[in-house]
Design a protein around this motif. Structure first.
Motif, short mmCIF file in Angstrom:
data_model
loop_
_atom_site.label_atom_id
_atom_site.label_comp_id
_atom_site.label_asym_id
_atom_site.label_seq_id
_atom_site.Cartn_x
_atom_site.Cartn_y
_atom_site.Cartn_z
N ALA A 198 0.85 -1.19 0.00
CA ALA A 198 0.00 0.00 0.00
C ALA A 198 0.88 1.24 0.00
O ALA A 198 1.94 1.26 0.63
CB ALA A 198 -0.92 0.00 1.22
N ASP A 199 0.46 2.25 -0.72
CA ASP A 199 1.15 3.53 -0.75
C ASP A 199 0.94 4.25 0.58
O ASP A 199 -0.19 4.36 1.07
CB ASP A 199 0.62 4.38 -1.91
N LEU A 200 2.01 4.74 1.18
CA LEU A 200 1.91 5.34 2.51
C LEU A 200 1.00 6.55 2.53
O LEU A 200 0.14 6.68 3.41
CB LEU A 200 3.31 5.72 3.02
N VAL A 201 1.18 7.46 1.59
CA VAL A 201 0.37 8.68 1.59
C VAL A 201 -1.11 8.34 1.38
O VAL A 201 -1.99 8.87 2.05
CB VAL A 201 0.88 9.67 0.54
N LYS A 202 -1.40 7.43 0.44
CA LYS A 202 -2.78 7.04 0.22
C LYS A 202 -3.37 6.38 1.47
O LYS A 202 -4.55 6.57 1.78
CB LYS A 202 -2.88 6.08 -0.97
N THR A 203 -2.55 5.60 2.17
CA THR A 203 -3.03 4.97 3.41
C THR A 203 -3.34 6.02 4.46
O THR A 203 -4.35 5.95 5.17
CB THR A 203 -1.98 3.98 3.94
N LEU A 204 -2.48 7.04 4.59
CA LEU A 204 -2.72 8.12 5.54
C LEU A 204 -4.00 8.87 5.21
O LEU A 204 -4.77 9.25 6.10
CB LEU A 204 -1.54 9.09 5.55
N VAL A 205 -4.25 9.08 3.92
CA VAL A 205 -5.47 9.80 3.51
C VAL A 205 -6.71 8.97 3.83
O VAL A 205 -7.75 9.50 4.22
CB VAL A 205 -5.41 10.14 2.01
N ARG A 206 -6.61 7.64 3.68
CA ARG A 206 -7.76 6.76 3.93
C ARG A 206 -7.98 6.48 5.40
O ARG A 206 -9.07 6.07 5.79
CB ARG A 206 -7.56 5.44 3.19
N ARG A 207 -6.98 6.67 6.24
CA ARG A 207 -7.06 6.32 7.65
C ARG A 207 -8.16 7.11 8.36
O ARG A 207 -8.29 8.32 8.20
CB ARG A 207 -5.72 6.62 8.33
N ARG A 208 -8.96 6.42 9.12
CA ARG A 208 -10.01 7.06 9.92
C ARG A 208 -10.36 6.17 11.10
O ARG A 208 -9.94 5.02 11.18
CB ARG A 208 -11.26 7.33 9.07
N SER A 209 -11.11 6.72 12.05
CA SER A 209 -11.59 5.96 13.19
C SER A 209 -13.00 5.47 12.93
O SER A 209 -13.83 6.23 12.42
CB SER A 209 -11.56 6.83 14.46
N TRP A 210 -13.26 4.20 13.29
CA TRP A 210 -14.57 3.60 13.08
C TRP A 210 -15.19 3.26 14.43
O TRP A 210 -14.52 2.73 15.31
CB TRP A 210 -14.45 2.31 12.25
N ASP A 211 -16.47 3.56 14.58
CA ASP A 211 -17.16 3.16 15.81
C ASP A 211 -18.26 2.14 15.55
O ASP A 211 -18.98 1.74 16.47
CB ASP A 211 -17.74 4.38 16.54
N VAL A 212 -18.37 1.70 14.28
CA VAL A 212 -19.32 0.66 13.90
C VAL A 212 -18.57 -0.34 13.02
O VAL A 212 -17.77 0.06 12.16
CB VAL A 212 -20.53 1.23 13.14
N PHE A 213 -18.82 -1.63 13.23
CA PHE A 213 -18.10 -2.66 12.49
C PHE A 213 -19.08 -3.63 11.85
O PHE A 213 -20.18 -3.84 12.35
CB PHE A 213 -17.16 -3.42 13.44
N ALA A 214 -18.66 -4.19 10.72
CA ALA A 214 -19.49 -5.17 10.04
C ALA A 214 -19.64 -6.41 10.93
O ALA A 214 -18.77 -6.73 11.74
CB ALA A 214 -18.87 -5.55 8.70
N HIS A 215 -20.73 -7.13 10.76
CA HIS A 215 -20.98 -8.36 11.52
C HIS A 215 -20.24 -9.52 10.84
O HIS A 215 -20.84 -10.44 10.28
CB HIS A 215 -22.48 -8.64 11.60
N ARG A 216 -18.92 -9.43 10.89
CA ARG A 216 -18.04 -10.45 10.31
C ARG A 216 -16.90 -10.72 11.26
O ARG A 216 -16.40 -9.80 11.92
CB ARG A 216 -17.45 -9.97 8.98
N ASP A 217 -16.49 -11.99 11.33
CA ASP A 217 -15.31 -12.32 12.12
C ASP A 217 -14.06 -11.81 11.42
O ASP A 217 -14.06 -11.53 10.22
CB ASP A 217 -15.21 -13.83 12.32
N LEU A 218 -12.99 -11.70 12.18
CA LEU A 218 -11.69 -11.33 11.62
C LEU A 218 -10.92 -12.62 11.35
O LEU A 218 -10.76 -13.45 12.24
CB LEU A 218 -10.94 -10.47 12.64
N ASP A 219 -10.48 -12.82 10.11
CA ASP A 219 -9.78 -14.06 9.82
C ASP A 219 -8.37 -14.03 10.41
O ASP A 219 -7.79 -12.96 10.66
CB ASP A 219 -9.76 -14.36 8.32
N LEU A 220 -7.81 -15.19 10.62
CA LEU A 220 -6.54 -15.31 11.34
C LEU A 220 -5.39 -14.66 10.58
O LEU A 220 -4.48 -14.08 11.18
CB LEU A 220 -6.23 -16.79 11.62
#
Length: 230
Positions: A38-60
């Motif tokens: 991932a491009d660092l600058v693009k990742t920084l632009v996309r970074r945000r805080s989430w307070d709601v999550f999808a009803h999906r498990d996190l894979d290992l």
């Protein structure tokens, strides 16, 4: 260290209990994964805080990648009387090995619910409890909705290790170190397509009890992690 603990108690308005250390039930190796591309600058632009999550498990694999590249070991250096002192992906003041990460799992594709400690050098998890952590997390978070995330990462810092080598002012540096680790988690989570949120509003005593850590190991941050809502 006692002076720093006194300040910590004053700031938090409570005296944490001294829980019994949790026994390691079993160790679970985490899979090797490739670093996210991932491009660092693009990742920084996309970074945000989430307070709601999808009803999906996190894979290992996703959990492994997040822990490895945000909180794992980058390299080993001769320091502090060891030829192989671990230097973390998240840098710390003077390279001290202060930070610990715990993983409180509600659900993944392969791991059972419980409290786990991340062993950065071996890149594996030690399972500490077999109890579902959701109910206690609902009491620990000041915003109990965060307990709905499939995974919560708890960061702690070890005062005893800090003050064996550094003066009292290092109390501030320990929290800076934790903040650097939080930024790592945000960036790697974003690069992996995951959602997370840094949460500092929690019950310190309750979290210490849940993790089984002594008072000298101070919880600094909770980070719920999951998938973005659709």
């Amino acid at each position: 260290m006692q002076r720093a603990l006194a300040v910590h108690r004053l700031l938090n308005g409570q005296t944490p209990p001294t829980p019994e250390p949790l026994p390691g039930i079993r160790r679970i190796p985490l899979p090797d994964v490739e670093p996210p591309r991932a491009d660092l600058v693009k990742t920084l632009v996309r970074r945000r805080s989430w307070d709601v999550f999808a009803h999906r498990d996190l894979d290992l694999a996703a959990l492994s990648g997040l822990l490895r590249f945000a909180l794992g070991v980058q390299r080993f250096e001769p320091a502090y009387g060891s030829e192989h002192h671990p230097m973390g992906m998240a840098p710390s003041g003077d390279g001290l090995d202060l930070l610990r990460a715990y993983v409180l799992i509600r659900g993944t594709d392969l791991l059972e619910p419980g409290v786990y400690r991340y062993e950065a050098i071996a890149h594996e998890l030690t399972r500490l409890t077999i109890a579902d952590p959701v109910r206690p997390l609902q009491q620990i978070y000041w915003q109990p909705e965060f307990a709905a995330a499939p995974v919560t990462i708890a960061l702690t810092t070890r005062m005893r290790v800090a003050f064996e080598h550094k003066p009292l002012r290092h109390y501030r540096t320990m929290h800076v170190d934790s903040g650097i680790a939080v930024q790592n988690v945000y960036l790697i989570a974003t690069a992996l397509g995951l959602a997370c949120c840094a949460v500092s509003d929690f019950d310190d005593a309750g979290l210490s009890q849940l993790l089984g850590v002594p008072e000298s190991e101070v919880p600094t941050m909770l980070i719920p992690v999951g998938h973005p809502p659709l």
